[in-house]
Motif scaffolding. Structure first.
Motif, PDB file in Angstrom:
ATOM      1  N   LEU A 126     -82.545  18.887 -31.965  1.00 52.27           N
ATOM      2  CA  LEU A 126     -83.723  18.375 -31.281  1.00 52.27           C
ATOM      3  C   LEU A 126     -84.859  18.331 -32.287  1.00 52.27           C
ATOM      4  N   PRO A 127     -85.505  17.203 -32.533  1.00 51.70           N
ATOM      5  CA  PRO A 127     -85.298  15.942 -31.827  1.00 51.70           C
ATOM      6  C   PRO A 127     -83.907  15.361 -32.109  1.00 51.70           C
ATOM      7  N   PRO A 128     -83.444  14.567 -31.156  1.00 46.22           N
ATOM      8  CA  PRO A 128     -82.119  13.961 -31.322  1.00 46.22           C
ATOM      9  C   PRO A 128     -82.068  13.086 -32.566  1.00 46.22           C
ATOM     10  N   SER A 129     -80.920  13.029 -33.178  1.00 47.54           N
ATOM     11  CA  SER A 129     -80.768  12.216 -34.383  1.00 47.54           C
ATOM     12  C   SER A 129     -79.416  11.530 -34.359  1.00 47.54           C
ATOM     13  N   ALA A 130     -79.305  10.491 -35.155  1.00 51.63           N
ATOM     14  CA  ALA A 130     -78.074   9.700 -35.160  1.00 51.63           C
ATOM     15  C   ALA A 130     -76.894  10.485 -35.729  1.00 51.63           C
ATOM     16  N   PHE A 131     -77.193  11.390 -36.650  1.00 51.08           N
ATOM     17  CA  PHE A 131     -76.119  12.163 -37.276  1.00 51.08           C
ATOM     18  C   PHE A 131     -76.458  13.640 -37.237  1.00 51.08           C
ATOM     19  N   CYS A 132     -75.422  14.461 -37.048  1.00 46.28           N
ATOM     20  CA  CYS A 132     -75.602  15.907 -37.075  1.00 46.28           C
ATOM     21  C   CYS A 132     -75.977  16.329 -38.504  1.00 46.28           C
ATOM     22  N   TRP A 133     -77.055  17.132 -38.620  1.00 40.68           N
ATOM     23  CA  TRP A 133     -77.488  17.566 -39.948  1.00 40.68           C
ATOM     24  C   TRP A 133     -76.492  18.528 -40.577  1.00 40.68           C
ATOM     25  N   LYS A 134     -75.599  19.063 -39.751  1.00 41.46           N
ATOM     26  CA  LYS A 134     -74.660  20.057 -40.275  1.00 41.46           C
ATOM     27  C   LYS A 134     -73.309  19.437 -40.629  1.00 41.46           C
ATOM     28  N   CYS A 135     -72.788  18.573 -39.746  1.00 46.26           N
ATOM     29  CA  CYS A 135     -71.420  18.064 -39.971  1.00 46.26           C
ATOM     30  C   CYS A 135     -71.343  16.538 -40.028  1.00 46.26           C
ATOM     31  N   ARG A 136     -72.464  15.847 -39.812  1.00 42.94           N
ATOM     32  CA  ARG A 136     -72.557  14.387 -39.908  1.00 42.94           C
ATOM     33  C   ARG A 136     -71.889  13.634 -38.765  1.00 42.94           C
ATOM     34  N   ALA A 137     -71.404  14.340 -37.779  1.00 43.64           N
ATOM     35  CA  ALA A 137     -70.836  13.649 -36.620  1.00 43.64           C
ATOM     36  C   ALA A 137     -71.958  12.997 -35.818  1.00 43.64           C
ATOM     37  N   GLN A 138     -71.618  12.007 -35.020  1.00 41.15           N
ATOM     38  CA  GLN A 138     -72.635  11.327 -34.222  1.00 41.15           C
ATOM     39  C   GLN A 138     -72.634  11.751 -32.761  1.00 41.15           C
ATOM     40  N   GLU A 139     -71.496  12.138 -32.242  1.00 39.12           N
ATOM     41  CA  GLU A 139     -71.387  12.377 -30.810  1.00 39.12           C
ATOM     42  C   GLU A 139     -72.201  13.609 -30.396  1.00 39.12           C
ATOM     43  N   ILE A 140     -72.884  13.464 -29.259  1.00 39.14           N
ATOM     44  CA  ILE A 140     -73.641  14.585 -28.712  1.00 39.14           C
ATOM     45  C   ILE A 140     -73.363  14.699 -27.218  1.00 39.14           C
TER      46      ILE A 140
END
Ligand code: ZN
Length: 152
Positions: free
Chosen positions: A52-66
């Motif tokens: 949060l805030p939401p982002s297109a990619f996970c800052w940790k693993c780069r996945a997109q799905e949330i």
């Protein structure tokens, strides 16, 4: 008589006219839930990291799905400021207001900004326990505000 810098004043709400949303595909679910007075926080379905805030990619693993996880809206003040000076003469009646950055427990330190309500300025401090209060504004939009939690 209180002066403009009297710390015994109670925080006011920022003028509704300064609130403007520009939701996108990543933030729309947050505002949809907010309109129903529900706080949701996006969590990566691949690794479980909240972002949060939401982002297109996970800052940790780069996945997109949330997935959107409900939160009870209790947190603690991480930072805040007191706005004494209105940027525009038209909103002079809405100062002082207190934007606060609130850290949400159990979300790997996600933080959410909102104005303080029902709060004496002199009671503001880092670490103040707060709870979320939804503020309904024009257009079916609700924005988060915070008030001191019971016992504070
Ligand atoms: Zn992830």
């Amino acid at each position: 008589m209180s002066t403009a810098y009297d710390a015994d004043q109670v925080a006011k709400l920022p003028d509704e006219r300064i609130i403007s949303l520009t939701p996108d595909v990543w933030t729309q679910p947050f505002w949809d839930a907010a309109a129903h007075h529900r706080l949701v926080v996006p969590r990566c379905t691949a690794c479980g990291t909240f972002r949060l805030p939401p982002s297109a990619f996970c800052w940790k693993c780069r996945a997109q799905e949330i997935e959107w996880v409900e939160h009870d809206g209790r947190g603690a003040v991480y930072s805040f400021t007191i706005v004494w000076h209105p940027l525009l003469p038209d909103v002079a009646d809405s100062v002082p207001y207190v934007p606060a950055v609130v850290e949400l427990p159990n979300t790997n330190a996600c933080r959410l900004v909102g104005a303080m309500v029902d709060t004496r300025l002199s009671d503001m401090r880092i670490g103040l326990n707060v709870e979320l209060v939804w503020r309904d504004v024009e257009g079916g939009v609700a924005v988060p505000t915070w008030r001191p939690a019971e016992g504070e």
